[in-house]
Design a protein around this motif. Structure first.
Motif, PDB file in Angstrom:
ATOM      1  N   PRO A   1      42.137 -10.518 -28.185  1.00 52.87           N
ATOM      2  CA  PRO A   1      42.963  -9.845 -27.178  1.00 52.87           C
ATOM      3  C   PRO A   1      42.126  -9.427 -25.976  1.00 52.87           C
ATOM      4  O   PRO A   1      40.965  -9.033 -26.124  1.00 52.87           O
ATOM      5  CB  PRO A   1      43.505  -8.619 -27.935  1.00 52.87           C
ATOM      6  N   VAL A   2      42.703  -9.546 -24.777  1.00 51.49           N
ATOM      7  CA  VAL A   2      42.083  -9.172 -23.508  1.00 51.49           C
ATOM      8  C   VAL A   2      40.941 -10.107 -23.133  1.00 51.49           C
ATOM      9  O   VAL A   2      40.905 -10.669 -22.036  1.00 51.49           O
ATOM     10  CB  VAL A   2      41.552  -7.702 -23.522  1.00 51.49           C
ATOM     11  N   ILE A   3      39.985 -10.344 -24.062  1.00 47.01           N
ATOM     12  CA  ILE A   3      38.813 -11.154 -23.763  1.00 47.01           C
ATOM     13  C   ILE A   3      39.158 -12.625 -23.654  1.00 47.01           C
ATOM     14  O   ILE A   3      38.648 -13.355 -22.808  1.00 47.01           O
ATOM     15  CB  ILE A   3      37.733 -10.939 -24.847  1.00 47.01           C
ATOM     16  N   GLY A   4      40.039 -13.099 -24.520  1.00 52.39           N
ATOM     17  CA  GLY A   4      40.378 -14.520 -24.565  1.00 52.39           C
ATOM     18  C   GLY A   4      39.544 -15.231 -25.621  1.00 52.39           C
ATOM     19  O   GLY A   4      39.174 -14.636 -26.643  1.00 52.39           O
TER      20      GLY A   4
ATOM     21  N   PHE B   1      41.924  -3.080 -33.091  1.00 51.91           N
ATOM     22  CA  PHE B   1      42.485  -3.609 -31.847  1.00 51.91           C
ATOM     23  C   PHE B   1      42.442  -5.143 -31.824  1.00 51.91           C
ATOM     24  O   PHE B   1      43.414  -5.800 -31.456  1.00 51.91           O
ATOM     25  CB  PHE B   1      41.702  -3.032 -30.657  1.00 51.91           C
TER      26      PHE B   1
END
Length: 641
Positions: free
Chosen positions: A433-436, A496
């Motif tokens: 998530p977010v980072i890819g 997360f």
């Protein structure tokens, strides 16, 4: 683990000290301490100040021993110190006259060798040296000048001045020879030669014939002297060989008694203030606990000797020495511990920890079945033959490299021979998530690193408690407060990244904010806990400002220390990439493989990357692991025997 040590005080009649040392103490690994320093509160003690009666005769014996090529001795025969002294002096007296003659010949030989060296520079001179040295109306100068100046001199100066230069030899960029000049103009010509860096060489007035003839005669004399010296050596050796067993046994006895007597410099003695008062010696020091118990039990049979173990280490001025004790599997890694510093007696021995983490991290960064087996085999052979601890470590790292090679599916860089049991380091990606997308081994190594840091924090807490530092154990960045914060960060990141619900606000406050407050207030809280006066240097304002920046540094170090483990994954990826380059250069893609390139490429990668990986893992061990819980200020156990 660290060997348990025990401190012993041994005392008895002063006249009996040598027998007790020889009979009992010399059998054990005993680290002697200075008794006067340890017992400085005890009055009426003084040092032994007798001169060593065995020192001189042992020196003579050691000098004679050099004549033997084989000094091995296998005998159960007993020899007293009096007999050893008598035998050594008798043999020494026999050898003395021969040694005197040998010294005279060696001195004479040195003189002739110096003469040969002097005449050696002028061998090319085809003229009787003795006649030159006796010229009356023509001055001569033996010497040398640099080759470059000689060439300039001969080209631009020589034809215009009244001199004759005879070149003898050219050695080491210098031209050696002799020049002749009329006495009337010698000062002017000498100045010209001096400007050409001519250095005079004073040849002694004792040569006959040409330098070549003198050299031959000198060499004959030198050979004659060398033969005479060798003949004397053979006579000395013959004398010694005829008494070989007696001499070598006497040497051993003298050496042992010399060592025994030297123990006195560590001992103390009571003062003899009254004629009817007995004088006692006191010897003290450290032994392994098992040895201390055995020695104490043996000394029970000596009615005049007393052995007391000091249980309260706080009464001893010296700190317990450190001797590591690990099984054969982990023992080679003691080398890395010693490089950093031996543990304090109250600390944990980190040998097993560094053995496991170093080997696993090295294997992760250097995962290849073929190269790992090469390291395993070569390291094992060298470790067996040379008893090398570094080679033994390489062998163990090779074992883990082989395991990770199977996990990565790589054998000498080829990735189409075996299927990976886990992933291909350069290709495996994980969606976060977010980072890819992020390389899987990066994610794994950062997570692994965070778990290792948590383990180090736990060890830090236990170490601080051992040192009776509850404030540091609770409120330090590597204490309970830091552990709660860092472990909470790891748990939160995992929740997360895996898409699970985050903890409630109150839980996040307890997990994150409260530990940081405790770390911020470490100094005053530690002082209160340890019942010390709270002192804020610089006042409250300075304390808050300094604490803010220190807290920021702590947070930054948590982040940077965690990211340090990215290098583990980076090297795993780079190893695979380097081997791809090697295989590409060898022509694997075209199907026409150049096996020489494959072999040389593997050797290069194993040598260069193996060295870099070894250093990088050691850097992680020292800076990310040891720095959190380990002081390394212990002193090595050095038994006198």
């Amino acid at each position: 683990m660290i060997e348990r040590m025990e401190f012993l005080n041994i005392t008895g009649p002063k006249d009996d000290i040598d027998r007790i040392i020889e009979t009992y103490i010399s059998k054990y690994d005993f680290q002697l301490e200075n008794a006067l320093s340890e017992l400085k509160n005890v009055k009426e003690l003084h040092a032994f100040n007798e001169s060593n009666p065995y020192k001189d005769i042992l020196a003579r014996s050691q000098e004679l021993k050099e004549y033997f090529k084989d000094t091995g001795l296998h005998t159960n025969r007993h020899m007293s110190i009096e007999e050893a002294d008598k035998i050594t002096r008798s043999i020494s007296d026999k050898v003395y006259s021969l040694s005197q003659k040998k010294s005279e010949l060696e001195s004479e030989l040195a003189g002739y060798e110096e003469k040969l060296k002097n005449v050696h520079y002028f061998i090319g001179l085809d003229y009787d040296t003795e006649k030159i040295l006796h010229f009356k109306y023509v001055n001569f100068r033996f010497g040398s000048m640099p080759t470059e100046y000689y060439e300039k001199f001969m080209t631009f100066v020589y034809e215009s001045i009244d001199t004759i230069f005879y070149k003898a030899r050219e050695i080491d960029d210098k031209v050696w020879g002799v020049y002749f000049v009329p006495d009337a103009i010698s000062e002017q010509i000498d100045a010209i030669y001096a400007s050409m860096h001519f250095e005079r060489f004073f040849l002694p007035d004792e040569y006959h014939g040409t330098p070549e003839y003198s050299s031959a005669k000198l060499q004959e004399k030198i050979k004659e002297l060398q033969d005479n010296i060798l003949n004397i050596d053979n006579k000395i050796l013959s004398v010694l060989e005829n008494s070989r067993e007696d001499f070598l046994l006497a040497n051993q006895v003298l050496y042992r008694f010399n060592k025994v007597f030297e123990v006195r410099k560590y001992a103390a003695a009571t003062r003899d203030n009254r004629k009817d008062k007995k004088v006692f010696y006191i010897i003290c020091g450290w032994l392994k606990k098992d040895d201390a118990e055995k020695l104490a039990k043996e000394l029970e049979n000596e009615p005049s000797t007393f052995c007391l173990a000091e249980r309260n280490l706080s009464k001893i001025s010296s700190t317990p020495p450190i001797k590591l004790k690990n099984n054969a599997l982990f023992k080679p890694y003691e080398m890395f511990v010693e490089m950093y510093g031996l543990p304090n007696y109250k600390e944990f021995d980190p040998t097993i920890l560094i053995a496991l983490t170093y080997s696993v991290l090295f294997g992760f960064m250097f995962g290849d079945v073929g190269q790992g087996l090469v390291l395993l085999i070569l390291g094992s052979i060298i470790a067996h033959k040379k008893k090398s601890r570094l080679a033994a470590i390489i062998a163990r790292c090779g074992f883990f490299s082989t395991i990770f090679g199977f996990l990565f599916g790589s054998i000498f860089g080829f990735e189409d021979i075996i299927q990976p049991l886990w992933v291909r380091p350069a290709k495996a990606m994980t969606a976060l998530p977010v980072i890819g997308n992020l390389n899987t081994v990066f994610v794994v190594t950062i997570t692994l690193g965070m778990f290792i840091i948590i383990l180090m924090m736990i060890l830090s807490i236990l170490t601080k408690l051992r040192f009776n530092e509850p404030g540091e154990a609770l409120f330090d960045a590597n204490g309970v407060a830091g552990l709660v914060f860092y472990a909470s960060a790891l748990i939160t990141i995992i929740l997360f990244m895996t898409g699970n619900h985050m903890p409630a606000t109150i839980v996040l406050f307890i997990m994150f904010v409260l530990p940081l407050i405790l770390i911020f207030l470490k100094e005053p809280l530690s002082a209160v806990l340890e019942r010390k006066k709270v002192h804020l240097e610089g006042g409250v304002g300075m304390f808050i400002l300094q604490g803010f920046f220190e807290l920021f540094e702590v947070l930054l170090s948590y982040f940077s220390n965690s990211l340090s483990f990215v290098r583990v994954g980076a090297f795993a990826v780079s190893h695979a990439a380097m081997m791809e380059v090697v295989l590409m250069l060898s022509g694997v893609e075209s199907g026409n493989i150049n096996w020489i390139v494959v072999v040389l490429g593997n050797i290069f990668v194993m040598g260069m990357e193996g060295l870099i990986v070894g250093i990088q893992v050691l850097r992680l061990e020292y800076y990310e692991l040891f720095s959190r819980f380990y002081t390394g200020d212990g002193r090595e156990f050095k038994p006198y025997s």
